[in-house]
Design an enzyme around this catalytic site. Structure first.
Site, PDB file in Angstrom:
ATOM      1  N   HIS A 183      17.526  -5.294  -0.957  1.00 53.54           N
ATOM      2  CA  HIS A 183      16.359  -4.432  -1.161  1.00 53.54           C
ATOM      3  C   HIS A 183      16.655  -2.969  -0.839  1.00 53.54           C
ATOM      4  O   HIS A 183      15.807  -2.101  -1.054  1.00 53.54           O
ATOM      5  CB  HIS A 183      15.200  -4.943  -0.290  1.00 53.54           C
ATOM      6  N   LYS A 185      18.201   0.927  -0.927  1.00 55.82           N
ATOM      7  CA  LYS A 185      18.363   1.944  -1.973  1.00 55.82           C
ATOM      8  C   LYS A 185      19.302   3.028  -1.453  1.00 55.82           C
ATOM      9  O   LYS A 185      19.036   3.635  -0.409  1.00 55.82           O
ATOM     10  CB  LYS A 185      17.027   2.583  -2.344  1.00 55.82           C
ATOM     11  N   ASP A 190      30.572  11.640  -4.072  1.00 58.61           N
ATOM     12  CA  ASP A 190      31.848  12.157  -3.555  1.00 58.61           C
ATOM     13  C   ASP A 190      32.088  11.808  -2.084  1.00 58.61           C
ATOM     14  O   ASP A 190      32.917  12.446  -1.432  1.00 58.61           O
ATOM     15  CB  ASP A 190      31.929  13.686  -3.723  1.00 58.61           C
ATOM     16  N   HIS A 412       4.343   3.571  -1.629  1.00 57.66           N
ATOM     17  CA  HIS A 412       5.583   2.794  -1.589  1.00 57.66           C
ATOM     18  C   HIS A 412       6.502   3.242  -0.451  1.00 57.66           C
ATOM     19  O   HIS A 412       7.574   2.690  -0.267  1.00 57.66           O
ATOM     20  CB  HIS A 412       6.315   2.902  -2.930  1.00 57.66           C
ATOM     21  N   LYS A 414       8.217   3.779   3.206  1.00 55.77           N
ATOM     22  CA  LYS A 414       8.452   2.964   4.398  1.00 55.77           C
ATOM     23  C   LYS A 414       8.897   3.915   5.506  1.00 55.77           C
ATOM     24  O   LYS A 414      10.054   4.338   5.556  1.00 55.77           O
ATOM     25  CB  LYS A 414       9.533   1.913   4.137  1.00 55.77           C
ATOM     26  N   ASP A 419       6.404   8.659  18.877  1.00 61.22           N
ATOM     27  CA  ASP A 419       6.149   9.686  19.899  1.00 61.22           C
ATOM     28  C   ASP A 419       6.235  11.101  19.345  1.00 61.22           C
ATOM     29  O   ASP A 419       6.481  12.054  20.100  1.00 61.22           O
ATOM     30  CB  ASP A 419       7.121   9.535  21.080  1.00 61.22           C
TER      31      ASP A 419
END
Length: 516
Positions: A183, A185, A190, A412, A414, A419
């Site tokens: 899952h 990404k 380079d 979408h 995450k 703190d």
């Protein structure tokens, strides 16, 4: 027990035994296939004698900030596309990419064109895709991998391609294996620049303004500096895992007319929607501004990632969810999180309520029922929101008004902010699938400006015109709504249909949270 009952029980036992034996045979056959068909081991390319454009861009910055890493937030969808396209155009050595989804839509074709253009310049391209979302798009990626500088591998693939019945049986017999997905990404150019976050490759993540495409609100981080070496090593570990198979191994003998593919690629890139999108996203942006101009430098950056053998079901204390749980446990004053899917399980909700019990302020931003693309997941989330609110946590459900006749935007991202000092941006949802089944990755970092960017995003997305506030006075849930034509207080999910509410309520009663 009657004779009929005995016969039925016997048939059940025989059926279960036969299914188990068939699953064992399928698993054994699949492992042999993996050993026989896996590709050669390859590693990230080190710096060569001749500097690339990216080397020339980044070298002076790294010299100015030795032993630190440069970070920039990519919160705007168009900026996120520009960072990928421009880094591909500047690459002179390698592109290593890992994605859960790569759609062949406007932005998907544009970025495929960027890979081909880089490969034509001699850049080595390694593209690792999770197989579950490639089915049906194989011809494009099969054509891509026939370029001498490009290799495409599929993570945890099914062997049966193009045959729905055989593929369905393979999935059913190997359900435990098939359920484990990559899952994460990741985009590396380079070995000097990495993009990590929640965005897949598809129009919904890059603001194409297509009326038929929902806009997904997301977050990525752009990273340069010494920590990129760890990211490159992580990619190598996934690329060389026995479950990452060359796509041609799944289509032996496949040949595609490369000239025809080039024509198809040019047709997509030259279409009016593609030309308009490129003009809007790239004409006013330079590599210096997008890739270097907004960097903030810090030595407090850590890669959080699941080891690839999590896909084998091997439990490890090194899992990303374990690291995040430890970080949250040490929170002193506040935890703010964005997750499109909130299914924390008993351990997760207990951890959050324990934090609240010792005075840590917990706030959650997730999708409303009217906005979610996963109705079943929302149903599972229903089981936990009451407990979080009862412990003193706050919940906002994202559901902005549709704009210009388009579909309603969805969340979408995450993101965690701890703190007001630390932030985590990555691919991990606060759900059981991300915690125990899928492989995930992200960045933990500290820098006042970067954390302020993330906090500002949370504040903007939680505003009354963007989200409902969920509360629980007198043990009954209510939604505070600031929408024309709607009551200020509602006692059912706002702007959702009766069918959506009914399905989500029913799902909330089922013990299937770990599979959503």
């Amino acid at each position: 027990m009657t004779l009929l009952a005995v016969q039925v029980l016997m048939w059940i036992v025989v059926g279960a035994a036969a299914t188990g034996f068939a699953s064992w045979l399928a698993h054994r056959s699949y492992r042999r296939f993996l050993r026989k068909s896996r590709g050669p081991v390859s590693k990230s390319l080190g710096r060569g004698d001749v500097p690339t454009k990216l080397d020339t861009l980044i070298d002076p910055l790294e010299a100015q900030f030795p032993c630190q890493s440069g970070l920039a937030t990519l919160l705007d969808n168009a900026d996120a596309f520009a960072a990928r396209a421009l880094s591909a155009a500047q690459a002179g050595r390698s592109l290593d990419l890992m994605y859960y989804i790569w759609r062949t839509d406007v932005t998907g074709w544009l970025l495929l064109d960027a890979l081909v253009a880089a490969a034509d310049r001699g850049v080595r391209v390694r593209l690792l895709l999770d197989d579950v979302n490639v089915q049906g798009f194989d011809p494009a990626f099969l054509a891509l991998t026939q370029h001498p500088q490009i290799e495409v591998r599929l993570f945890n693939p099914t062997r049966n391609r193009g045959h729905v019945v055989r593929r369905t049986f393979e999935m059913l017999l190997g359900l435990a294996r098939f359920n484990r997905r990559m899952h994460g990404k990741l985009w590396i150019a380079d070995g000097r620049l990495a993009i990590i976050g929640g965005r897949n490759i598809a129009d919904t993540y890059f603001a194409t303004l297509d009326a038929d495409t929902r806009n997904s609100v997301d977050a990525d981080m752009l990273l340069v500096g010494p920590k990129v070496d760890a990211v490159a090593a992580l990619f190598d570990s996934y690329w060389n895992l026995g479950l990452s198979m060359p796509i041609l191994a799944l289509w032996p003998g496949f040949k595609l007319n490369r000239t025809a593919f080039r024509h198809r690629l040019a047709r997509h890139v030259g279409s009016a929607p593609s030309r308009h999108y490129l003009a809007r996203t790239l004409d006013s942006r330079t590599p210096e501004a997008v890739l270097a101009g907004r960097l903030h430098w810090t030595d407090k950056v850590q890669l959080l990632a699941d080891p690839p053998d999590k896909a084998y079901g091997n439990h490890s204390a090194a899992w990303m969810s374990t690291a995040i749980a430890d970080i949250l446990t040490n929170a002193q004053s506040e935890v703010r999180l964005i997750t499109p899917y909130f299914v924390p399980g008993q351990a997760g909700i207990s951890g959050l309520t324990a934090l609240a019990a010792r005075g840590v302020k917990i706030s959650l931003l997730t999708n409303a029922l009217a906005a979610t693309d996963m109705l079943l997941v929302y149903g599972a989330y229903r089981r936990y929101r009451g407990a979080l609110l009862a412990a003193g946590g706050s919940i906002h459900e994202f559901s902005p008004l549709p704009k210009n006749g388009r579909k309603r935007d969805m969340l979408h991202s995450k993101v965690f902010v701890i703190d007001g000092r630390q932030a985590i941006v990555g691919s991990l949802n606060f759900d059981l699938r991300s915690a125990f089944t899928n492989t995930e990755l992200g960045l933990l970092f500290e820098h006042p400006t970067l954390v302020a960017d993330i906090t500002g995003m949370i504040d903007a997305l939680s505003a009354p015109d963007q989200a409902y506030t969920v509360s629980r006075p007198d043990h009954a849930l209510q939604w505070t709504v600031a929408r024309p034509g709607l009551p200020k207080l509602m006692y059912v999910e706002p702007e959702a249909s009766k069918l959506q509410r009914a399905i989500s309520w029913l799902v909330g009663l089922l013990p299937i949270q770990a599979y959503l």
